[in-house]
Design a protein around this motif. Structure first.
Motif, PDB file in Angstrom:
ATOM      1  N   UNK A  18       0.600  -1.204  -0.008  1.00 32.04           N
ATOM      2  CA  UNK A  18       0.024   0.225   0.067  1.00 32.04           C
ATOM      3  C   UNK A  18       1.048   1.263  -0.094  1.00 32.04           C
ATOM      4  N   UNK A  19       1.861   1.161   0.783  1.00 29.10           N
ATOM      5  CA  UNK A  19       2.918   2.262   0.934  1.00 29.10           C
ATOM      6  C   UNK A  19       3.529   2.575  -0.604  1.00 29.10           C
ATOM      7  N   UNK A  20       3.932   1.458  -1.249  1.00 26.75           N
ATOM      8  CA  UNK A  20       4.719   1.724  -2.553  1.00 26.75           C
ATOM      9  C   UNK A  20       3.499   2.262  -3.661  1.00 26.75           C
ATOM     10  N   UNK A  21       2.163   1.618  -3.472  1.00 24.53           N
ATOM     11  CA  UNK A  21       1.234   2.245  -4.439  1.00 24.53           C
ATOM     12  C   UNK A  21       1.079   3.931  -4.222  1.00 24.53           C
ATOM     13  N   UNK A  22       0.877   4.108  -2.848  1.00 25.65           N
ATOM     14  CA  UNK A  22       0.524   5.666  -2.549  1.00 25.65           C
ATOM     15  C   UNK A  22       1.738   6.430  -2.910  1.00 25.65           C
ATOM     16  N   UNK A  23       2.768   5.792  -2.837  1.00 26.48           N
ATOM     17  CA  UNK A  23       4.255   6.707  -3.299  1.00 26.48           C
ATOM     18  C   UNK A  23       4.299   6.936  -4.604  1.00 26.48           C
ATOM     19  N   UNK A  47      -1.973  17.000  -3.701  1.00 21.98           N
ATOM     20  CA  UNK A  47      -2.256  15.685  -3.779  1.00 21.98           C
ATOM     21  C   UNK A  47      -0.941  15.130  -4.171  1.00 21.98           C
ATOM     22  N   UNK A  48       0.209  15.299  -4.948  1.00 25.33           N
ATOM     23  CA  UNK A  48       1.200  14.785  -4.798  1.00 25.33           C
ATOM     24  C   UNK A  48       2.014  14.547  -3.685  1.00 25.33           C
ATOM     25  N   UNK A  49       2.218  15.666  -2.955  1.00 20.91           N
ATOM     26  CA  UNK A  49       2.885  15.573  -1.495  1.00 20.91           C
ATOM     27  C   UNK A  49       2.218  14.810  -0.888  1.00 20.91           C
ATOM     28  N   UNK A  54       2.297   9.907   2.508  1.00 22.55           N
ATOM     29  CA  UNK A  54       1.390   8.815   3.166  1.00 22.55           C
ATOM     30  C   UNK A  54       2.168   7.486   2.766  1.00 22.55           C
ATOM     31  N   UNK A  55       2.607   7.440   1.391  1.00 20.00           N
ATOM     32  CA  UNK A  55       3.546   6.023   0.920  1.00 20.00           C
ATOM     33  C   UNK A  55       4.913   6.165   1.775  1.00 20.00           C
ATOM     34  N   UNK A  56       5.553   7.041   2.089  1.00 14.99           N
ATOM     35  CA  UNK A  56       6.614   7.160   2.755  1.00 14.99           C
ATOM     36  C   UNK A  56       6.217   6.599   4.101  1.00 14.99           C
ATOM     37  N   UNK A  60       7.510   3.299   6.284  1.00 13.15           N
ATOM     38  CA  UNK A  60       8.218   3.331   7.360  1.00 13.15           C
ATOM     39  C   UNK A  60       7.593   2.474   8.383  1.00 13.15           C
ATOM     40  N   UNK A  61       6.233   2.351   8.314  1.00  9.52           N
ATOM     41  CA  UNK A  61       5.255   1.698   9.565  1.00  9.52           C
ATOM     42  C   UNK A  61       5.493   0.079   9.176  1.00  9.52           C
ATOM     43  N   UNK A  62       5.865  -0.047   8.044  1.00  7.72           N
ATOM     44  CA  UNK A  62       5.721  -1.610   7.612  1.00  7.72           C
ATOM     45  C   UNK A  62       7.449  -1.953   7.971  1.00  7.72           C
ATOM     46  N   UNK A  63       8.240  -1.296   7.786  1.00 11.98           N
ATOM     47  CA  UNK A  63       9.578  -1.760   7.854  1.00 11.98           C
ATOM     48  C   UNK A  63      10.264  -1.401   9.302  1.00 11.98           C
ATOM     49  N   UNK A  64       9.931  -0.171   9.789  1.00 13.23           N
ATOM     50  CA  UNK A  64      10.401   0.050  11.135  1.00 13.23           C
ATOM     51  C   UNK A  64       9.600  -0.210  12.401  1.00 13.23           C
TER      52      UNK A  64
END
Length: 127
Positions: A18-23, A47-49, A54-56, A60-64
């Motif tokens: 989900x993070x990759x898609x949002x990014x 919207x871009x920012x 959100x993606x980043x 971070x939540x997934x990894x960290x």
């Protein structure tokens, strides 16, 4: 750090996806804005920012958080899955079931993995 159960790994993969898609969508919106394809520049930049942040954040939540078996990672992950359900329903109602159905399936898989007893035990040590 406890051993990661499969349910926690699945949850982390869902949140990372989900993070990759949002990014990616945020970057796409940014590129389209830079190309001059946006009707409202301010809204397009926002919207871009937002998409990139959100993606980043989800990455971070997934990894960290989840992959490092940190308790704090579960709450934002569950919240992200809950937010995905109305997005999926909206896509389905907008005659986009090809997009909406996979989104709802991914969100439900994420919720089940995040709330599974092995995940709870790994994160909180509860039985």
């Amino acid at each position: 750090m406890s051993k990661r159960p499969l349910s926690l790994v699945v949850a982390a993969l869902v949140v990372a996806l989900e993070g990759l898609v949002a990014l990616g969508l945020g970057l796409y919106a940014g590129v389209e804005t830079l190309r001059g394809d946006a009707e409202d520049i301010t809204a397009a930049i926002a919207e871009a920012v937002f998409g990139m942040l959100v993606g980043a954040g989800l990455l971070w939540v997934a990894w960290g958080g989840l992959l490092k078996v940190e308790r704090w990672g579960r709450s934002p992950s569950v919240l992200a899955q809950i937010f995905m359900i109305p997005v999926a329903v909206t896509l389905i109602q907008a005659d986009r079931p090809v997009l909406g159905i996979p989104v709802i399936v991914v969100a439900l898989v994420g919720l089940v993995a995040l709330l599974a007893p092995p995940t709870t035990h790994a994160l909180y040590g509860e039985d």
